[in-house]
Design a protein around this motif. Structure first.
Motif, PDB file in Angstrom:
ATOM      1  N   ALA A  37      13.144   1.802 -13.587  1.00  0.00           N
ATOM      2  CA  ALA A  37      12.801   3.230 -13.628  1.00  0.00           C
ATOM      3  C   ALA A  37      12.937   3.860 -12.248  1.00  0.00           C
ATOM      4  CB  ALA A  37      11.384   3.414 -14.147  1.00  0.00           C
ATOM      5  N   PHE A  38      12.999   3.014 -11.191  1.00  0.00           N
ATOM      6  CA  PHE A  38      13.108   3.517  -9.814  1.00  0.00           C
ATOM      7  C   PHE A  38      14.470   3.211  -9.200  1.00  0.00           C
ATOM      8  CE2 PHE A  38       8.660   2.442 -10.659  1.00  0.00           C
ATOM      9  CZ  PHE A  38       8.050   3.654 -10.395  1.00  0.00           C
ATOM     10  N   ASN A  39      15.425   2.801 -10.013  1.00  0.00           N
ATOM     11  CA  ASN A  39      16.755   2.456  -9.508  1.00  0.00           C
ATOM     12  C   ASN A  39      17.594   3.715  -9.296  1.00  0.00           C
ATOM     13  OD1 ASN A  39      18.980   0.981  -8.715  1.00  0.00           O
ATOM     14  ND2 ASN A  39      19.608   0.448 -10.800  1.00  0.00           N
ATOM     15  N   ASP A  40      18.160   3.870  -8.115  1.00  0.00           N
ATOM     16  CA  ASP A  40      18.975   5.048  -7.789  1.00  0.00           C
ATOM     17  C   ASP A  40      20.381   4.878  -8.347  1.00  0.00           C
ATOM     18  OD1 ASP A  40      19.806   7.438  -6.789  1.00  0.00           O
ATOM     19  OD2 ASP A  40      19.917   6.781  -4.699  1.00  0.00           O
ATOM     20  N   SER A  41      20.461   4.798  -9.667  1.00  0.00           N
ATOM     21  CA  SER A  41      21.730   4.600 -10.361  1.00  0.00           C
ATOM     22  C   SER A  41      21.650   5.291 -11.710  1.00  0.00           C
ATOM     23  CB  SER A  41      22.020   3.110 -10.550  1.00  0.00           C
ATOM     24  OG  SER A  41      23.127   2.903 -11.408  1.00  0.00           O
ATOM     25  N   GLN A  42      22.803   5.622 -12.272  1.00  0.00           N
ATOM     26  CA  GLN A  42      22.819   6.260 -13.578  1.00  0.00           C
ATOM     27  C   GLN A  42      22.717   5.249 -14.710  1.00  0.00           C
ATOM     28  OE1 GLN A  42      25.774   9.352 -14.214  1.00  0.00           O
ATOM     29  NE2 GLN A  42      26.046   9.623 -12.015  1.00  0.00           N
ATOM     30  N   LEU A  53      12.726   8.416  -6.933  1.00  0.00           N
ATOM     31  CA  LEU A  53      11.792   8.982  -7.906  1.00  0.00           C
ATOM     32  C   LEU A  53      12.455  10.063  -8.747  1.00  0.00           C
ATOM     33  CD1 LEU A  53       8.549   9.305  -5.726  1.00  0.00           C
ATOM     34  CD2 LEU A  53       9.035   7.594  -7.490  1.00  0.00           C
ATOM     35  N   ASP A  54      13.781  10.142  -8.651  1.00  0.00           N
ATOM     36  CA  ASP A  54      14.506  11.210  -9.355  1.00  0.00           C
ATOM     37  C   ASP A  54      14.346  11.111 -10.864  1.00  0.00           C
ATOM     38  OD1 ASP A  54      15.336  12.294  -7.020  1.00  0.00           O
ATOM     39  OD2 ASP A  54      17.358  11.444  -7.066  1.00  0.00           O
ATOM     40  N   TRP A  55      14.176   9.891 -11.394  1.00  0.00           N
ATOM     41  CA  TRP A  55      14.064   9.756 -12.847  1.00  0.00           C
ATOM     42  C   TRP A  55      12.698  10.204 -13.368  1.00  0.00           C
ATOM     43  CZ3 TRP A  55      18.558   9.675 -14.732  1.00  0.00           C
ATOM     44  CH2 TRP A  55      19.595   9.000 -14.084  1.00  0.00           C
ATOM     45  N   PHE A  56      11.814  10.565 -12.441  1.00  0.00           N
ATOM     46  CA  PHE A  56      10.544  11.176 -12.802  1.00  0.00           C
ATOM     47  C   PHE A  56      10.503  12.665 -12.459  1.00  0.00           C
ATOM     48  CE2 PHE A  56       9.615   6.697 -12.222  1.00  0.00           C
ATOM     49  CZ  PHE A  56       8.795   6.402 -13.298  1.00  0.00           C
ATOM     50  N   PHE A  57      11.024  13.009 -11.256  1.00  0.00           N
ATOM     51  CA  PHE A  57      10.855  14.377 -10.753  1.00  0.00           C
ATOM     52  C   PHE A  57      12.168  15.093 -10.464  1.00  0.00           C
ATOM     53  CE2 PHE A  57       7.248  11.768  -9.289  1.00  0.00           C
ATOM     54  CZ  PHE A  57       6.220  12.408  -9.958  1.00  0.00           C
ATOM     55  N   ILE A  64      18.062  14.150 -14.039  1.00  0.00           N
ATOM     56  CA  ILE A  64      16.974  15.031 -14.450  1.00  0.00           C
ATOM     57  C   ILE A  64      15.790  14.160 -14.852  1.00  0.00           C
ATOM     58  CG2 ILE A  64      16.234  16.786 -16.085  1.00  0.00           C
ATOM     59  CD1 ILE A  64      19.090  17.716 -16.291  1.00  0.00           C
ATOM     60  N   GLY A  65      14.672  14.330 -14.165  1.00  0.00           N
ATOM     61  CA  GLY A  65      13.518  13.477 -14.379  1.00  0.00           C
ATOM     62  C   GLY A  65      12.768  13.787 -15.661  1.00  0.00           C
ATOM     63  N   THR A 255      19.962   5.412 -19.860  1.00  0.00           N
ATOM     64  CA  THR A 255      19.822   5.762 -18.445  1.00  0.00           C
ATOM     65  C   THR A 255      18.420   5.357 -17.998  1.00  0.00           C
ATOM     66  OG1 THR A 255      18.906   7.975 -18.809  1.00  0.00           O
ATOM     67  CG2 THR A 255      21.313   7.778 -18.829  1.00  0.00           C
ATOM     68  N   PRO A 256      18.192   5.278 -16.680  1.00  0.00           N
ATOM     69  CA  PRO A 256      16.829   4.966 -16.207  1.00  0.00           C
ATOM     70  C   PRO A 256      15.786   5.986 -16.629  1.00  0.00           C
ATOM     71  CG  PRO A 256      18.423   4.549 -14.474  1.00  0.00           C
ATOM     72  CD  PRO A 256      19.171   5.235 -15.584  1.00  0.00           C
TER      73      PRO A 256
END
Length: 283
Positions: A37-42, A53-57, A64-65, A255-256
């Motif tokens: 969930a914190f991986n900087d990947s699509q 933290l993009d997958w949250f915020f 889009i989080g 996706t994450p």
């Protein structure tokens, strides 16, 4: 293993290893979901691209989080609403059932009890199809006979609540019945001797004793409703609860974002469990 019986060191090592492996087996998939969930990947897979933290915020595509994804947030709200109604109905009827099966003896009691337990052994998807076919036939019959449209028996949120209620009530009945069996009936009799009515005695003496079980059953019912997929899939309409929304999103490609949603669900369930444990200790 029985602690009072002496055992060899080898057996202790085997037993400890088994317990450790069992819990690793249970928690490892959840840990993997949480980490990605914190991986900087699509894509929710290796290699690790860095912490984010993009997958949250996140606010911009493609990251889009969760908190800015309107469909997911709407689905969470729908699931919470369905869970609240399903829990309320299940606890109410489950409490009534507990009194029925523990306090009264009547002809057919055993058969009725077995019938109540049947939803536990019926696959969820079969139960969903059965509820859908039955409710549709009833709605069609009423329409043909009186031209009255019972919309709540058509696929949609009311039918989802009714479908989940049909099997969650069994769980709440068992939980509350287990608590009621420990109740000392002489306490009610004492209240009656002091002038209380039967309803007042139950409300002021029995129900407070049952409250830990009622709260616990309500939490379990809410979580079972929130995470239910098989039955919900057969009964859902245009407003999709979270499990259906995640399934539809998964068909488009994982996706994450889905990992982030799953992590939030795990944290929410954990917090509810802690609150329940704290409440039961105080009771």
């Amino acid at each position: 293993m029985i602690p009072t019986i002496p055992t060899s060191r080898a057996l202790n090592i085997i037993w400890t290893s088994y317990v450790a492996l069992f819990f690793v087996y249970l928690t490892l998939p959840l840990a993997v979901v949480a980490i990605f969930a914190f991986n900087d990947s699509q894509f929710p897979s290796l290699p690790w691209q860095g912490f984010t933290l993009d997958w949250f915020f996140g606010r911009s595509a493609p990251k889009i989080g969760v908190f800015h994804e309107r469909k997911i947030m709407s689905a969470i709200g729908i699931s919470a609403l369905v869970g609240a109604f399903a829990a309320l109905l299940s606890v109410t009827v489950g409490t009534t059932n507990a009194f029925l099966f523990n306090r009264y003896k009547f002809r057919g009691r055993g058969a009725l009890y077995v019938l109540m337990l049947l939803p536990l052994v019926v696959p969820g998807i079969v139960l969903g199809i059965s509820v859908l076919v039955f409710s549709s036939n009833v709605a069609n019959t009423v329409w043909d006979a009186a031209r009255i449209n019972w919309e709540f028996l058509r696929p949609g949120l009311p039918l989802v609540v009714l479908g989940q209620f049909s099997f969650i009530t069994t769980i709440t009945t068992l939980v509350i019945s287990a608590r009621l069996q420990k109740f000392d009936i002489s306490l009610e009799e004492a209240a009656l001797n002091l002038g209380a009515t039967r309803l007042t005695a139950v409300r002021t003496v029995t129900v407070p004793f049952l409250m830990p079980a009622i709260i616990g059953a309500g939490v379990v019912a809410f979580l079972m409703s929130f995470e239910n997929f098989n039955t919900t899939l057969m009964l859902v309409g245009s407003d999709a609860p979270l499990t259906i929304a995640m399934f539809d999103r998964l068909k488009e490609g994982s996706t994450p974002l889905l990992n982030a949603v799953s992590l939030l669900i795990m944290l929410g369930s954990f917090l509810l469990a802690l609150v329940l444990i704290a409440f039961q200790k105080r009771s």
